[in-house]
Design a protein around this motif. Structure first.
Motif, PDB file in Angstrom:
ATOM      1  N   ASP A  68       7.706  -4.691   6.702  1.00  0.00           N
ATOM      2  CA  ASP A  68       6.335  -4.179   6.626  1.00  0.00           C
ATOM      3  C   ASP A  68       6.285  -2.762   6.079  1.00  0.00           C
ATOM      4  N   LEU A  69       7.447  -2.119   5.983  1.00  0.00           N
ATOM      5  CA  LEU A  69       7.501  -0.709   5.630  1.00  0.00           C
ATOM      6  C   LEU A  69       8.752  -0.457   4.794  1.00  0.00           C
ATOM      7  N   ALA A  70       8.587   0.318   3.726  1.00  0.00           N
ATOM      8  CA  ALA A  70       9.735   0.642   2.867  1.00  0.00           C
ATOM      9  C   ALA A  70       9.655   2.099   2.428  1.00  0.00           C
ATOM     10  N   GLU A  78       3.737   0.282   2.522  1.00  0.00           N
ATOM     11  CA  GLU A  78       3.505  -0.529   3.716  1.00  0.00           C
ATOM     12  C   GLU A  78       2.699  -1.769   3.369  1.00  0.00           C
ATOM     13  N   SER A  79       2.831  -2.791   4.203  1.00  0.00           N
ATOM     14  CA  SER A  79       1.921  -3.926   4.091  1.00  0.00           C
ATOM     15  C   SER A  79       0.515  -3.460   4.478  1.00  0.00           C
ATOM     16  N   ARG A  80      -0.489  -4.137   3.968  1.00  0.00           N
ATOM     17  CA  ARG A  80      -1.870  -3.761   4.310  1.00  0.00           C
ATOM     18  C   ARG A  80      -2.099  -3.854   5.813  1.00  0.00           C
ATOM     19  N   SER A 106      15.472   3.574 -12.477  1.00  0.00           N
ATOM     20  CA  SER A 106      16.031   3.190 -11.174  1.00  0.00           C
ATOM     21  C   SER A 106      15.008   3.135 -10.045  1.00  0.00           C
ATOM     22  N   SER A 107      14.250   4.201  -9.832  1.00  0.00           N
ATOM     23  CA  SER A 107      13.310   4.165  -8.704  1.00  0.00           C
ATOM     24  C   SER A 107      12.109   3.288  -9.003  1.00  0.00           C
ATOM     25  N   ALA A 108      11.754   3.124 -10.278  1.00  0.00           N
ATOM     26  CA  ALA A 108      10.675   2.194 -10.630  1.00  0.00           C
ATOM     27  C   ALA A 108      11.055   0.772 -10.231  1.00  0.00           C
ATOM     28  N   VAL A 109      12.302   0.408 -10.493  1.00  0.00           N
ATOM     29  CA  VAL A 109      12.787  -0.915 -10.096  1.00  0.00           C
ATOM     30  C   VAL A 109      12.772  -1.059  -8.577  1.00  0.00           C
ATOM     31  N   GLN A 110      13.136   0.004  -7.870  1.00  0.00           N
ATOM     32  CA  GLN A 110      13.127  -0.053  -6.408  1.00  0.00           C
ATOM     33  C   GLN A 110      11.714  -0.125  -5.837  1.00  0.00           C
ATOM     34  N   VAL A 111      10.746   0.487  -6.503  1.00  0.00           N
ATOM     35  CA  VAL A 111       9.347   0.322  -6.081  1.00  0.00           C
ATOM     36  C   VAL A 111       8.950  -1.151  -6.203  1.00  0.00           C
ATOM     37  N   GLY A 112       9.352  -1.780  -7.315  1.00  0.00           N
ATOM     38  CA  GLY A 112       9.086  -3.207  -7.475  1.00  0.00           C
ATOM     39  C   GLY A 112       9.783  -4.040  -6.426  1.00  0.00           C
ATOM     40  N   THR A 113      11.020  -3.665  -6.071  1.00  0.00           N
ATOM     41  CA  THR A 113      11.747  -4.376  -5.019  1.00  0.00           C
ATOM     42  C   THR A 113      11.028  -4.244  -3.682  1.00  0.00           C
ATOM     43  N   ALA A 114      10.556  -3.039  -3.369  1.00  0.00           N
ATOM     44  CA  ALA A 114       9.824  -2.826  -2.117  1.00  0.00           C
ATOM     45  C   ALA A 114       8.560  -3.674  -2.077  1.00  0.00           C
ATOM     46  N   GLN A 115       7.847  -3.723  -3.197  1.00  0.00           N
ATOM     47  CA  GLN A 115       6.616  -4.532  -3.263  1.00  0.00           C
ATOM     48  C   GLN A 115       6.916  -5.996  -2.962  1.00  0.00           C
ATOM     49  N   GLN A 116       8.029  -6.505  -3.504  1.00  0.00           N
ATOM     50  CA  GLN A 116       8.401  -7.894  -3.266  1.00  0.00           C
ATOM     51  C   GLN A 116       8.858  -8.123  -1.826  1.00  0.00           C
ATOM     52  N   MET A 129       0.840  -1.179   0.000  1.00  0.00           N
ATOM     53  CA  MET A 129       0.000   0.000   0.000  1.00  0.00           C
ATOM     54  C   MET A 129       0.888   1.246   0.000  1.00  0.00           C
ATOM     55  N   VAL A 130       0.549   2.218  -0.829  1.00  0.00           N
ATOM     56  CA  VAL A 130       1.270   3.489  -0.850  1.00  0.00           C
ATOM     57  C   VAL A 130       0.568   4.437   0.111  1.00  0.00           C
ATOM     58  N   THR A 131       1.279   4.827   1.158  1.00  0.00           N
ATOM     59  CA  THR A 131       0.659   5.669   2.187  1.00  0.00           C
ATOM     60  C   THR A 131       1.285   7.060   2.287  1.00  0.00           C
ATOM     61  N   GLY A 132       2.392   7.277   1.586  1.00  0.00           N
ATOM     62  CA  GLY A 132       3.038   8.581   1.657  1.00  0.00           C
ATOM     63  C   GLY A 132       3.712   8.962   0.355  1.00  0.00           C
TER      64      GLY A 132
END
Length: 427
Positions: A184-186, A254-256, A166-176, A1-4
């Motif tokens: 629980d938080l990235a 964050e995780s849900r 670069s940051s798109a790949v890191q968003v994918g890494t955070a999701q994984q 979940m994107v919270t910020g």
């Protein structure tokens, strides 16, 4: 979940810091590029603006910050405020800190300072100052170092460098990492500066090279080498250049369960990510057939989602006609020639700033989803012929209700990064 969401991007009278700031610019298709010798997106972050957000950083470190450090820290602080997280109270201690960096412009100064120092004539105090400056600033992991220290993180902390993806790949890494229960938080940031002095010198070199280029130009090659002194116009029939910029964008993921437990407001979700490459031997080229982008989209959707569920794509066009070509060809293969797909790019709002583009694309897509409005493609006034999608030209947003979007980012050399994002309730 994107919270910020937090930013440190070029503005008209001051930098763009918040989601509302970004929406105010993007929803009007406004361009914050400033024209000097070239068009450029400059942040102009004052020391007072930085100190107002981070008054308590020890000067031992802060006096050696580059603009990459400052932009990345400010966007992080703004994202924490948007998410309702207090980093000073330890709310992010266990978070992963994932940073995307494409350029090395701000690393050159610290590197050269250390390289050119003369040890016999350097005082102990000067030597210590050079050591701190070099350790903080001469590697691409510069921003991750200071962000991790700011929030006292004990979780994973590393930098990915693959240009504008670069940051798109890191968003994918955070999701994984979150999906696999590692964290629980990235905190995910993209930070880059394309130095104006370098761009100006490249412009001079290109002008000097034009005569030699014309002597070897053959049919099919453009008549002019790239230039930065014209306005970038993604998806416009007059598109012929890219304008660069600088800045940072940060997302809190964050995780849900974690978001629900603290009662967080949710902007939306990151559902899946995929990355491919064109497979070309040329390290500076892209395959304009769109085949690799099609494959990335299909990998991203997998068997769980269908392309028909995605009526909007946030494109990665920076005004380069090659990018438009492979995006158009990919859309034809994925959606057909007359699908009614809406696909826009806001690169011309802030300039092509490299690594921040991935986080910014996710943020913009979720903001549009929340509001049921698609932002226009900035500086697109006369759409190019034959586009198989609607680029929403002009300066007004377009109503569109949607729960899923694809966001695309590309690295020179043919890398394609695709993220699927959804509304808070999308499944």
């Amino acid at each position: 979940m994107v919270t910020g969401m937090g930013f440190c991007l070029p503005g008209s009278s001051r930098p763009v810091f918040t989601a509302e700031d970004v929406w105010d610019v993007a929803s009007r298709g406004a361009s914050n590029l400033v024209h000097g010798d070239v068009y450029y997106g400059a942040v102009d972050l004052s020391q007072a603006m930085f100190d107002a957000r981070l008054p308590d950083i020890p000067p031992t470190f802060s006096r050696h910050y580059t603009n990459a450090h400052r932009f990345g820290l400010v966007s992080l602080v703004e994202a924490c405020a948007d998410a309702g997280l207090d980093f000073r109270a330890g709310d992010l201690t266990e978070a992963a800190v994932l940073t995307g960096r494409g350029g090395v412009d701000t690393n050159v100064g610290p590197y050269m300072a250390v390289l050119e120092a003369d040890p016999p004539t350097t005082s102990p105090q000067e030597a210590m100052e050079l050591f701190v400056r070099g350790q903080q600033g001469l590697t691409p992991s510069d921003v991750a170092l200071v962000q991790g220290a700011l929030i006292r993180s004990t979780g994973p902390c590393f930098t990915v460098s693959c240009g504008c993806a670069s940051s798109a790949v890191q968003v994918g890494t955070a999701q994984q990492l979150i999906a696999n229960g590692v964290v629980d938080l990235a905190v995910v940031s993209g930070v880059d500066l394309f130095g104006l002095d370098v761009i100006l010198n490249v412009q001079r070199l290109l002008r000097a090279a034009q005569g030699a280029y014309e002597a070897v130009r053959v049919e099919g090659m453009p008549q002019l080498l790239p230039s930065f002194d014209r306005l970038m116009r993604p998806y416009d029939r007059r598109a012929d250049c890219v304008n660069h910029g600088e800045g940072a964008a940060t997302l809190i993921l964050e995780s849900r369960r974690h978001a629900d437990e603290r009662g967080a407001r949710v902007h939306g979700q990151v559902l899946a990510h995929a990355m491919t490459r064109d497979g070309l031997a040329n390290p500076l080229a892209s395959d304009d057939s769109g085949a690799a982008l099609v494959e990335a989209v299909r990998q991203c959707l997998g068997d769980r989602w269908d392309i028909s569920q995605v009526p909007y794509v946030h494109g990665g066009s920076d005004g380069d006609v090659v990018v438009t070509a492979f995006e158009a060809n990919a859309v034809k293969q994925l959606y057909g020639p007359d699908s009614g797909l809406v696909m826009t790019s806001q690169e011309a709002c802030f300039g092509h700033n490299g690594a921040p583009a991935g986080c910014l694309g996710v943020a913009l897509s979720l903001l549009m989803m929340q509001r049921g409005q698609v932002c226009p493609t900035a500086n697109c006034e006369e759409p190019a012929d034959g586009l198989p999608f609607d680029p929403v030209p002009g300066t007004s947003s377009r109503p569109l209700d949607f729960d899923y979007a694809l966001t695309c980012n590309y690295q020179i050399g043919g890398v394609k990064s695709v993220l699927l994002v959804g509304s808070p309730d999308a499944v």
